[in-house]
Structures are given as structure tokens and as C-alpha cells.
Design an enzyme around this catalytic site. Sequence first.
Site, PDB file in Angstrom:
ATOM      1  N   GLN A  13       0.833  -1.219   0.000  1.00  0.00           N
ATOM      2  CA  GLN A  13       0.000   0.000   0.000  1.00  0.00           C
ATOM      3  C   GLN A  13       0.865   1.266   0.000  1.00  0.00           C
ATOM      4  O   GLN A  13       0.558   2.223  -0.707  1.00  0.00           O
ATOM      5  CB  GLN A  13      -0.889   0.023   1.246  1.00  0.00           C
ATOM      6  CG  GLN A  13      -1.884  -1.124   1.340  1.00  0.00           C
ATOM      7  CD  GLN A  13      -3.159  -0.811   0.575  1.00  0.00           C
ATOM      8  OE1 GLN A  13      -3.115  -0.362  -0.565  1.00  0.00           O
ATOM      9  NE2 GLN A  13      -4.288  -1.065   1.199  1.00  0.00           N
ATOM     10  N   GLY A  15       4.074   1.471  -0.963  1.00  0.00           N
ATOM     11  CA  GLY A  15       4.846   1.506  -2.209  1.00  0.00           C
ATOM     12  C   GLY A  15       4.018   2.059  -3.361  1.00  0.00           C
ATOM     13  O   GLY A  15       4.482   2.905  -4.127  1.00  0.00           O
ATOM     14  N   ASP A  34       9.249  -5.692  -5.944  1.00  0.00           N
ATOM     15  CA  ASP A  34       8.637  -6.537  -4.905  1.00  0.00           C
ATOM     16  C   ASP A  34       8.922  -7.988  -5.270  1.00  0.00           C
ATOM     17  O   ASP A  34       9.020  -8.319  -6.461  1.00  0.00           O
ATOM     18  CB  ASP A  34       7.128  -6.299  -4.819  1.00  0.00           C
ATOM     19  CG  ASP A  34       6.572  -6.677  -3.451  1.00  0.00           C
ATOM     20  OD1 ASP A  34       6.138  -5.779  -2.713  1.00  0.00           O
ATOM     21  OD2 ASP A  34       6.587  -7.888  -3.122  1.00  0.00           O
ATOM     22  N   HIS A 176      10.335   5.888  16.956  1.00  0.00           N
ATOM     23  CA  HIS A 176       8.980   5.803  16.390  1.00  0.00           C
ATOM     24  C   HIS A 176       8.261   4.608  17.039  1.00  0.00           C
ATOM     25  O   HIS A 176       7.995   3.600  16.409  1.00  0.00           O
ATOM     26  CB  HIS A 176       9.094   5.617  14.877  1.00  0.00           C
ATOM     27  CG  HIS A 176       7.772   5.524  14.178  1.00  0.00           C
ATOM     28  ND1 HIS A 176       6.813   6.498  14.246  1.00  0.00           N
ATOM     29  CD2 HIS A 176       7.246   4.553  13.374  1.00  0.00           C
ATOM     30  CE1 HIS A 176       5.763   6.148  13.517  1.00  0.00           C
ATOM     31  NE2 HIS A 176       6.001   4.957  12.983  1.00  0.00           N
TER      32      HIS A 176
HETATM   33  C1  LMR Z   1       2.526   4.287  11.586  1.00  0.00           C
HETATM   34  O1  LMR Z   1       2.892   4.997  12.526  1.00  0.00           O
HETATM   35  O2  LMR Z   1       1.459   4.473  10.992  1.00  0.00           O
HETATM   36  C2  LMR Z   1       3.408   3.167  11.118  1.00  0.00           C
HETATM   37  O3  LMR Z   1       4.535   3.074  11.924  1.00  0.00           O
HETATM   38  C3  LMR Z   1       2.697   1.863  11.023  1.00  0.00           C
HETATM   39  C4  LMR Z   1       2.280   1.309  12.366  1.00  0.00           C
HETATM   40  O4  LMR Z   1       2.375   0.081  12.523  1.00  0.00           O
HETATM   41  O5  LMR Z   1       1.828   2.047  13.235  1.00  0.00           O
END
Ligand code: LMR
Length: 320
Positions: A13, A15, A34, A176
Site C-alpha cells: 500500500q 509503495g 517486490d 517511532h
Molecule cells: C505508523 O505509525 O502508521 C506506522 O509506523 C505503522 C504502524 O504500525 O503504526
Amino acid sequence: MARNKIALVGAGQIGGTLAHLVGLKELGDVVLFDIAEGIPQGKALDLAESAPVEGFNAKLSGTQSYEAIAGADVVIVTAGVPRKPGMSRDDLLGINLKVMESVGKGIAEYAPNAFVICITNPLDAMVWALQKFSGLPANKVVGMAGVLDSSRFRYFLSEEFGVSVEDVTAFVLGGHGDTMVPLARYSTVGGIPLPDLVKMGWTTQEKLDQIIQRTRDGGAEIVGLLKTGSAFYAPATSAISMAESYLKDKKRVLPCAAHLNGEYGLSDMYVGVPIVIGAGGVEKVIEIDLQGEEKAGFEKSVGAVKGLMDACKGIKPELA
Ligand code: LMR
């Protein structure tokens, strides 16, 4: 003038959305890679057939072979698996680490001069491993996370204040993951820092805390709604802003997972910090002054990323 070549490794999605944005913005020709037979070819052809309507000029092709990414100026990596409801990004580490190994080798062989943007989760550990597997210079390999998290923060703030997203700036630093650090003091509405807006009575601290938590949970909120995958529009557009800054030497200041070598007192790790992206790749890591809770939050987040890096080293000792 020759067009830029942009290789997208992973034709899921994100990509597909990346390929569409590259076309619409005429950033260059696209090679969609891919391992799944037919998917990159099908998406590339579908997008190419939309070009006459939109009026963009770009060559789009799909491939199962790394050879086709040869000479790419930019490589954006989304390969790997996304999480499902109930999973954390960290649950993807084992499977996606193996993917980073083969992608890193493919990039090293065919696109060693590219600027590489990694989106695969768990982001900070995966971009660190990808840089090591590829052997590319650390200033040419970055992770997309802070732009996305900050965009979510900006959107939620614009809703709360009833103002244009254009007038909201925000910074989210750290890894993250659940420990990311949205920074209220460095986020503004019309140039006014959020703590001042609380003092002015335009919002409350409680409301702000809720928005900060919603930002931290932003990825999981989308996963919970989609059920079969994770966010793709906002992640794709965030990565494109980084690619564009590199290709056009815009020198934008963007929060990204960048390689730290002494900055913030950290060495040989990737974590989200503000950087300048220009034709030289990561041209500068900006060390902002963190205080009190911000500092403690950042340190906690760094600890979480280090834990994931240790897990990677446990699986692949050559990363140590
Ligand atoms: C996001 O923050 O949307 C991405 O890191 C995907 C996820 O798994 O949350």
C-alpha cells in the site's frame, strides 16, 4: 536533463502510494520492486495508465530483480510486513530484520550512491540495521518517522484550535514507538508555542495531554480501523517530502530517524531528531535543548531503541 530514478522497494500500500506521488509530483521515473510476482508490474502499469489523465511524464516499471534498481538516485524501502491489531511495531523485528538484510545487500550492489529512506518497522532499529547491511554512508540512509508523527500532531492540533494545518508547526522526537516524544514547547500555532496557548486559555493542559497521547498512538489508531494493515497515505507523503528535499536540495528541516555520532551524547544509533536534508543527504543534525520531562522522555525513548538494537544483534551478531 535526465530524469531522476526512484526505486521503491516494496510494492504494498505504501509503495503504490509512493509511486503515485512520485508521478503526480514529477520527481522522476519509478522502479517498483517486490518479490511478489506481478504486483509491482500491475501497479506500475495501472499508474502509468493514469498519467495521460493527470498529465504527468514519468516512466513506471515493476520488477522482481534488484538489477532494475541500478543507479537509483533515491531508494525508499517499505519492504517487510506491517502490524495487525493487537501487535506492537516491535513484534515485527525478527521477520523484518531478515528483509532488511536482503534489501541492504541489493542496494549495496546496485544503488550504492542512492539516498535511502527506510519506512519499515520497528523503524529506528530497522534503518540502523539497513545502513549496516548496505554499508552505505550513514548520512545517506535515514528513517521516516518524525515527519509522520509530527504531521499527525499538527493535524490534531489544527482540529483542536480550529485553524489551518498550514499555521501549525510541531516536532516529535525520539524513537517511532510508544515512547516517542511530542514536544509541546517546540510546537506552535501561528508561531505561538503551545504552553503559551494554554496560559492564554485557548486550550487546557488536559486537552493538550490527550492530543499528545493520541499522537503517540497515531499508528495504532489507524491499524485498529483498517484491521488488515497499517497507515499508508501519511507515511508515503512524509517520505516523499524527505526525497524531494534531497532531490531538489531544498535543505528542509525535518524530524527523521538519523544516524547519531556524538550528537545528543549518543553514538552509532538511529533515533528521531531534527535534521537538514539537502543534496548532501543529511547535511546537519540539529541538537535542540531538551529540558526536564522532555529530556527524560527522550532518554527513555533512546533506551527503548537501544533495546531493539540489542535484539537485532542477538539475531544477527554481525551487526554488533
Ligand atoms: C505508523 O505509525 O502508521 C506506522 O509506523 C505503522 C504502524 O504500525 O503504526
